[in-house]
Write an enzyme that holds these catalytic residues in place. Structure first.
Site, PDB file in Angstrom:
ATOM      1  N   LEU A 121     -10.112   2.330   1.246  1.00  0.00           N
ATOM      2  CA  LEU A 121     -10.751   3.021   2.371  1.00  0.00           C
ATOM      3  C   LEU A 121     -10.035   2.475   3.604  1.00  0.00           C
ATOM      4  O   LEU A 121     -10.313   1.366   4.053  1.00  0.00           O
ATOM      5  CB  LEU A 121     -12.254   2.737   2.430  1.00  0.00           C
ATOM      6  CG  LEU A 121     -13.074   3.212   1.237  1.00  0.00           C
ATOM      7  CD1 LEU A 121     -14.548   2.928   1.454  1.00  0.00           C
ATOM      8  CD2 LEU A 121     -12.857   4.693   0.971  1.00  0.00           C
ATOM      9  N   PRO A 122      -9.095   3.237   4.149  1.00  0.00           N
ATOM     10  CA  PRO A 122      -8.097   2.699   5.097  1.00  0.00           C
ATOM     11  C   PRO A 122      -8.600   2.446   6.516  1.00  0.00           C
ATOM     12  O   PRO A 122      -8.192   3.099   7.473  1.00  0.00           O
ATOM     13  CB  PRO A 122      -7.014   3.775   5.069  1.00  0.00           C
ATOM     14  CG  PRO A 122      -7.769   5.042   4.813  1.00  0.00           C
ATOM     15  CD  PRO A 122      -8.872   4.653   3.862  1.00  0.00           C
ATOM     16  N   CYS A 123      -9.458   1.437   6.669  1.00  0.00           N
ATOM     17  CA  CYS A 123      -9.953   1.105   8.004  1.00  0.00           C
ATOM     18  C   CYS A 123      -8.834   0.594   8.908  1.00  0.00           C
ATOM     19  O   CYS A 123      -8.969   0.616  10.133  1.00  0.00           O
ATOM     20  CB  CYS A 123     -11.109   0.121   7.934  1.00  0.00           C
ATOM     21  SG  CYS A 123     -10.773  -1.382   7.036  1.00  0.00           S
ATOM     22  N   HIS A 124      -7.713   0.177   8.325  1.00  0.00           N
ATOM     23  CA  HIS A 124      -6.576  -0.271   9.143  1.00  0.00           C
ATOM     24  C   HIS A 124      -5.976   0.882   9.944  1.00  0.00           C
ATOM     25  O   HIS A 124      -5.252   0.646  10.912  1.00  0.00           O
ATOM     26  CB  HIS A 124      -5.508  -0.931   8.260  1.00  0.00           C
ATOM     27  CG  HIS A 124      -4.928  -0.030   7.219  1.00  0.00           C
ATOM     28  ND1 HIS A 124      -5.550   0.172   5.993  1.00  0.00           N
ATOM     29  CD2 HIS A 124      -3.808   0.729   7.215  1.00  0.00           C
ATOM     30  CE1 HIS A 124      -4.820   1.013   5.286  1.00  0.00           C
ATOM     31  NE2 HIS A 124      -3.759   1.364   5.995  1.00  0.00           N
ATOM     32  N   ARG A 125      -6.279   2.114   9.594  1.00  0.00           N
ATOM     33  CA  ARG A 125      -5.742   3.285  10.304  1.00  0.00           C
ATOM     34  C   ARG A 125      -6.556   3.651  11.544  1.00  0.00           C
ATOM     35  O   ARG A 125      -6.216   4.602  12.246  1.00  0.00           O
ATOM     36  CB  ARG A 125      -5.688   4.490   9.364  1.00  0.00           C
ATOM     37  CG  ARG A 125      -4.718   4.306   8.213  1.00  0.00           C
ATOM     38  CD  ARG A 125      -4.670   5.519   7.316  1.00  0.00           C
ATOM     39  NE  ARG A 125      -3.916   5.201   6.111  1.00  0.00           N
ATOM     40  CZ  ARG A 125      -4.099   5.785   4.935  1.00  0.00           C
ATOM     41  NH1 ARG A 125      -4.998   6.746   4.806  1.00  0.00           N
ATOM     42  NH2 ARG A 125      -3.380   5.429   3.891  1.00  0.00           N
TER      43      ARG A 125
END
Length: 155
Positions: A121-125
């Site tokens: 779940l790409p919270c880094h984006r």
């Protein structure tokens, strides 16, 4: 009774801890512990393989069964994360709108901090509207490295 399975794996950015129970991935987080064998399962083997592909630039989207416990708001935020395309970013405001909660940008940051499925779940984006990286619970260097990997293929 289904016993939770787990494993740790090396990545270019440190050790990842993965946990599964009842056939779904429940955790993928950074660990301070060195990688060591765990109790693997088909779901964990698949997750490890997909993460290795991601770090090698061969995978842009994950196809894994997952489940996380959280409030309805957190669930909406985490679902919205899956719609941010590989190699792109979204502002906190844009993600709050996509999650159906416009104006909840600050609360959104708390939900991102409780994401137990990093990378998947790409919270880094998620970045600030100004284009600055913003906060990342797992460290600014990791966030920059993940964004670099997705934009240039290099960590």
């Amino acid at each position: 009774m289904n016993r939770p399975c787990h494993l740790t794996m090396d990545s270019p950015l440190g050790t990842l801890f993965l946990q599964e129970s009842h056939g779904v991935l429940r955790c993928c987080r950074w660990s301070q512990e060195p990688a060591r064998p765990g109790h693997a399962s088909p779901v964990l083997d698949r997750a490890r393989h997909q993460l290795e592909q991601y770090f090698n630039g061969e995978r842009t989207r994950f196809d894994l069964p997952f489940e996380m416990e959280g409030t309805a708001f957190e669930q909406a935020v985490w679902r919205a994360l899956t719609n941010i395309p590989y190699g792109t970013t979204s502002s906190y405001r844009q993600l709050a709108e996509a999650a159906g909660h416009p104006g909840a940008s600050r609360a959104l940051g708390s939900a991102l901090g409780r994401n137990r499925l990093v990378i998947i779940l790409p919270c880094h984006r998620v970045i600030r509207a100004s284009g600055q990286a913003g906060h990342y619970t797992n460290g600014a260097q990791r966030k920059a490295a993940l964004l670099s990997l997705e934009k240039t293929g290099v960590i």
